[in-house]
Design a protein around this motif. Structure first.
Motif, PDB file in Angstrom:
ATOM      1  N   CYS A   1       0.827  -1.209   0.000  1.00  0.00           N
ATOM      2  CA  CYS A   1       0.000   0.000   0.000  1.00  0.00           C
ATOM      3  C   CYS A   1       0.862   1.260   0.000  1.00  0.00           C
ATOM      4  O   CYS A   1       0.382   2.332   0.343  1.00  0.00           O
TER       5      CYS A   1
ATOM      6  N   LEU B   1      -0.352   4.027  -2.975  1.00  0.00           N
ATOM      7  CA  LEU B   1      -1.771   4.110  -3.315  1.00  0.00           C
ATOM      8  C   LEU B   1      -2.093   5.494  -3.838  1.00  0.00           C
ATOM      9  O   LEU B   1      -1.567   6.487  -3.354  1.00  0.00           O
ATOM     10  N   GLN B   2      -2.970   5.544  -4.827  1.00  0.00           N
ATOM     11  CA  GLN B   2      -3.399   6.819  -5.368  1.00  0.00           C
ATOM     12  C   GLN B   2      -4.913   6.883  -5.315  1.00  0.00           C
ATOM     13  O   GLN B   2      -5.570   5.925  -5.705  1.00  0.00           O
ATOM     14  N   ALA B   3      -5.432   7.979  -4.854  1.00  0.00           N
ATOM     15  CA  ALA B   3      -6.878   8.171  -4.904  1.00  0.00           C
ATOM     16  C   ALA B   3      -7.253   8.521  -6.337  1.00  0.00           C
ATOM     17  O   ALA B   3      -6.539   9.254  -7.006  1.00  0.00           O
ATOM     18  N   ALA B   4      -8.361   7.944  -6.808  1.00  0.00           N
ATOM     19  CA  ALA B   4      -8.819   8.261  -8.165  1.00  0.00           C
ATOM     20  C   ALA B   4      -9.475   9.627  -8.128  1.00  0.00           C
ATOM     21  O   ALA B   4     -10.665   9.768  -8.257  1.00  0.00           O
ATOM     22  N   CYS B   5      -8.644  10.615  -7.932  1.00  0.00           N
ATOM     23  CA  CYS B   5      -9.148  11.963  -7.690  1.00  0.00           C
ATOM     24  C   CYS B   5      -8.859  12.849  -8.891  1.00  0.00           C
ATOM     25  O   CYS B   5      -7.726  12.894  -9.364  1.00  0.00           O
ATOM     26  N   ASP B   6      -9.905  13.530  -9.405  1.00  0.00           N
ATOM     27  CA  ASP B   6      -9.703  14.449 -10.515  1.00  0.00           C
ATOM     28  C   ASP B   6      -9.147  15.772 -10.058  1.00  0.00           C
ATOM     29  O   ASP B   6      -8.656  16.546 -10.859  1.00  0.00           O
ATOM     30  N   GLY B   7      -9.280  16.022  -8.782  1.00  0.00           N
ATOM     31  CA  GLY B   7      -8.816  17.290  -8.241  1.00  0.00           C
ATOM     32  C   GLY B   7      -9.960  18.283  -8.117  1.00  0.00           C
ATOM     33  O   GLY B   7     -10.681  18.525  -9.076  1.00  0.00           O
TER      34      GLY B   7
ATOM     35  N   LYS C   1      -2.793  15.227  -2.686  1.00  0.00           N
ATOM     36  CA  LYS C   1      -3.318  14.238  -3.615  1.00  0.00           C
ATOM     37  C   LYS C   1      -3.868  14.896  -4.886  1.00  0.00           C
ATOM     38  O   LYS C   1      -4.356  14.213  -5.763  1.00  0.00           O
TER      39      LYS C   1
END
Lengths: 191, 56
Positions: free
Chosen positions: B31, B34-40, B48
């Motif tokens: 882990c 890990l990357q959050a599937a975040c568009d911003g 992030k």
């Protein structure tokens, strides 16, 4: 029982936290591109809001109110929510790596979600008893998760749709969100 | 007044301790990235946020 059901339906559909109250818009737009991340975020929000609401409620009624320092509720709730998220992340890291892999990444993002603070404050200002507080604290994030998942399905379709270049991404997403808000406003008067 | 200040400081201390303990807790194996599937969103200072990921 009927009162609790009315409260829950109202919180999930009619006074939806995102589409009616316009809170939690940041994660709503940021983590709704894929349905997997939407489900993960929704579950994490449910857990954090329920836990933080219980702690805030108990803090207010057992400490702030008896000591006549109710005006400290805003700062206290912010610190309680932030601390709760830290402890939760720590606990998940240690005892459930698989859960951390799926939900842990969203926990720091939820700390700054204004919907969490809103629910903690609304439980106090609305004068709910403990059972009503639990019901409301579960219903609001369920409504958030419902809208997030619906939105993620729409956004996945929008990604492959022939959207004009100027509207690609967040612009068309906001238009869709506005249309969803209009649709949900039609539920007013349901209960 | 002093009760309120003391109470605020106590909660702040609890948060500081929890933050420190969380920072010291090792991330589970597998882990680390890990990357959050975040568009911003509008919070560009968030580490992030995709703009920060691109800089890295």
């Amino acid at each position: 029982m009927e009162n609790l059901l009315t409260l829950a339906i109202s919180a999930i559909l009619i006074n939806n936290i995102v589409l009616s109250q316009f809170l939690g818009i940041c994660p709503f737009l940021g983590v709704s591109r894929k349905k997997d991340s939407a489900i993960g975020m929704g579950l994490a929000v449910i857990f954090v809001i329920v836990g933080a609401s219980i702690l805030s409620y108990l803090l207010y009624h057992l400490v702030l109110d008896p000591l006549d320092i109710e005006y400290m509720n805003l700062i206290s709730f912010i610190l309680v929510i932030a601390s709760f998220v830290q402890f939760t992340e720590m606990f998940i890291k240690k005892y459930s790596p698989s859960l951390y892999k799926s939900l842990g990444i969203y926990l720091p993002l939820i700390t700054t979600n204004c919907a969490v603070l809103y629910v903690a404050l609304a439980n106090i200002t609305s004068g709910y008893n403990f059972v009503e507080m639990i019901t409301y604290s579960i219903a609001v994030p369920v409504g958030f998760m419902l809208v997030l998942i619906i939105f993620s399905y729409i956004r996945e379709r929008l990604d492959i749709a022939p959207v004009p270049k100027a509207f690609k991404g967040n612009p068309v997403a906001l238009i869709v969100a506005a249309l969803m808000a209009i649709a949900f406003s039609g539920l007013a008067g349901l209960v | 007044m002093m009760i309120a200040v003391g109470f605020g400081l106590t909660l702040g201390g609890i948060f500081a301790i929890s933050y420190y303990m969380n920072m010291k807790t090792p991330v589970p194996e597998g882990c680390e990235s890990l990357q959050a599937a975040c568009d911003g969103c509008a919070m560009t200072h968030c580490h992030k946020h995709p703009t920060h990921q691109q800089e890295v």
